[in-house]
Design a protein around this motif. Structure first.
Motif, short mmCIF file in Angstrom:
data_model
loop_
_atom_site.label_atom_id
_atom_site.label_comp_id
_atom_site.label_asym_id
_atom_site.label_seq_id
_atom_site.Cartn_x
_atom_site.Cartn_y
_atom_site.Cartn_z
N THR A 218 0.05 -7.75 10.67
CA THR A 218 0.06 -8.77 9.63
C THR A 218 1.39 -8.66 8.88
OG1 THR A 218 -0.77 -7.41 7.80
CG2 THR A 218 -2.41 -8.32 9.29
N ASN A 219 1.58 -9.54 7.89
CA ASN A 219 2.81 -9.39 7.11
C ASN A 219 2.54 -8.65 5.80
OD1 ASN A 219 1.39 -11.38 5.88
ND2 ASN A 219 2.98 -12.96 6.04
N ILE A 220 1.43 -7.90 5.75
CA ILE A 220 1.14 -7.10 4.57
C ILE A 220 1.90 -5.78 4.67
CG2 ILE A 220 -0.67 -6.02 3.19
CD1 ILE A 220 -2.64 -7.99 4.60
N ASN A 221 2.77 -5.56 3.72
CA ASN A 221 3.57 -4.34 3.72
C ASN A 221 3.96 -4.04 2.28
OD1 ASN A 221 5.22 -2.21 4.26
ND2 ASN A 221 6.67 -3.36 5.52
N MET A 222 3.19 -3.14 1.65
CA MET A 222 3.42 -2.87 0.24
C MET A 222 3.90 -1.43 0.07
SD MET A 222 0.20 -4.73 -1.62
CE MET A 222 -1.12 -3.71 -0.99
N MET A 223 4.50 -1.22 -1.08
CA MET A 223 4.90 0.13 -1.47
C MET A 223 3.97 0.52 -2.61
SD MET A 223 8.70 1.00 -2.63
CE MET A 223 9.38 2.59 -2.62
N LEU A 224 3.34 1.69 -2.50
CA LEU A 224 2.46 2.15 -3.57
C LEU A 224 3.21 3.18 -4.39
CD1 LEU A 224 -0.80 2.64 -1.47
CD2 LEU A 224 0.17 0.53 -2.41
N GLU A 225 3.40 2.86 -5.66
CA GLU A 225 4.17 3.75 -6.53
C GLU A 225 3.25 4.33 -7.60
OE1 GLU A 225 8.22 1.91 -7.52
OE2 GLU A 225 7.03 0.30 -6.69
N PRO A 226 3.42 5.61 -7.93
CA PRO A 226 2.59 6.21 -8.97
C PRO A 226 2.76 5.44 -10.28
CG PRO A 226 4.10 7.84 -8.02
CD PRO A 226 4.40 6.55 -7.37
N GLY A 227 1.63 5.07 -10.89
CA GLY A 227 1.71 4.35 -12.16
C GLY A 227 1.63 2.85 -12.03
N TYR A 228 1.64 2.34 -10.78
CA TYR A 228 1.60 0.90 -10.58
C TYR A 228 0.50 0.50 -9.62
CZ TYR A 228 6.12 0.71 -12.85
OH TYR A 228 7.14 0.82 -13.75
N ILE A 229 0.01 -0.73 -9.80
CA ILE A 229 -0.99 -1.28 -8.90
C ILE A 229 -0.30 -2.33 -8.03
CG2 ILE A 229 -3.12 -2.61 -8.73
CD1 ILE A 229 -3.84 -1.46 -11.53
N SER A 230 -0.43 -2.20 -6.73
CA SER A 230 0.12 -3.18 -5.81
C SER A 230 -1.00 -4.08 -5.33
CB SER A 230 0.80 -2.50 -4.63
OG SER A 230 1.84 -1.67 -5.08
N GLU A 231 -0.74 -5.39 -5.30
CA GLU A 231 -1.79 -6.34 -4.94
C GLU A 231 -1.31 -7.32 -3.87
OE1 GLU A 231 -3.90 -6.60 -9.32
OE2 GLU A 231 -2.62 -8.26 -8.66
#
Ligand code: CUA
Length: 153
Positions: free
Chosen positions: A107-120
């Motif tokens: 899929t084209n879902i490609n997120m970066m998960l960073e401490p302190g932030y919510i990725s949606e």
């Protein structure tokens, strides 16, 4: 003798374009859509919705389900989840420790998960099958083992 007029028109058009670009970038705050909401990384386990990772049906929203993931070295919670075919799903993810990736293969879902932030990311899974979730940010010795799975049924 029209060269001067055309040159003026050309430069004028360029200026208009740059102004529009500048206004949209800085004034309207057009930024890539990720990491919009903040969270205390030490309190992920007790902060909604991350206290209950997994799939949850929701009412009265633009999406049908919320799919919550918590990443930590070197796994995702949940490690595997079933999603109904054709449902509109809002994926919400964060990390408890270091930066992790969240790439859904195929899929084209490609997120970066960073401490302190919510990725949606909101998406509709309109193809049945298994989707592997991979960490594509180097996060330590167990990085290559860090996976999860979405099963669309
Ligand atoms: Cu987590 Cu690499």
């Amino acid at each position: 003798k029209f060269e001067k007029a055309w040159l003026t028109f050309g430069i004028g058009a360029l200026l208009v374009f740059l102004t529009v670009l500048g206004v949209s970038a800085f004034y309207l705050g057009n930024q890539p859509p990720s990491c919009l909401v903040t969270i205390d990384p030490a309190k992920v386990d007790t902060t909604k919705p991350f206290n209950e990772p997994g799939l949850k049906k929701v009412e009265g929203k633009d999406w049908d389900y919320e799919l919550v993931f918590v990443a930590s070295a070197f796994s995702y919670n949940p490690a595997s989840v079933e999603v109904p075919y054709g449902a509109k799903v809002k994926i919400m993810a964060t990390t408890k420790d270091v930066v992790h990736g969240f790439q859904v293969a195929g899929t084209n879902i490609n997120m970066m998960l960073e401490p302190g932030y919510i990725s949606e990311y909101t998406t509709t899974f309109d193809k049945a099958g298994e989707y592997l979730i991979l960490c594509n940010e180097y996060c330590g010795v167990g990085h290559h083992m860090m996976t999860s799975k979405i099963e669309v049924v």
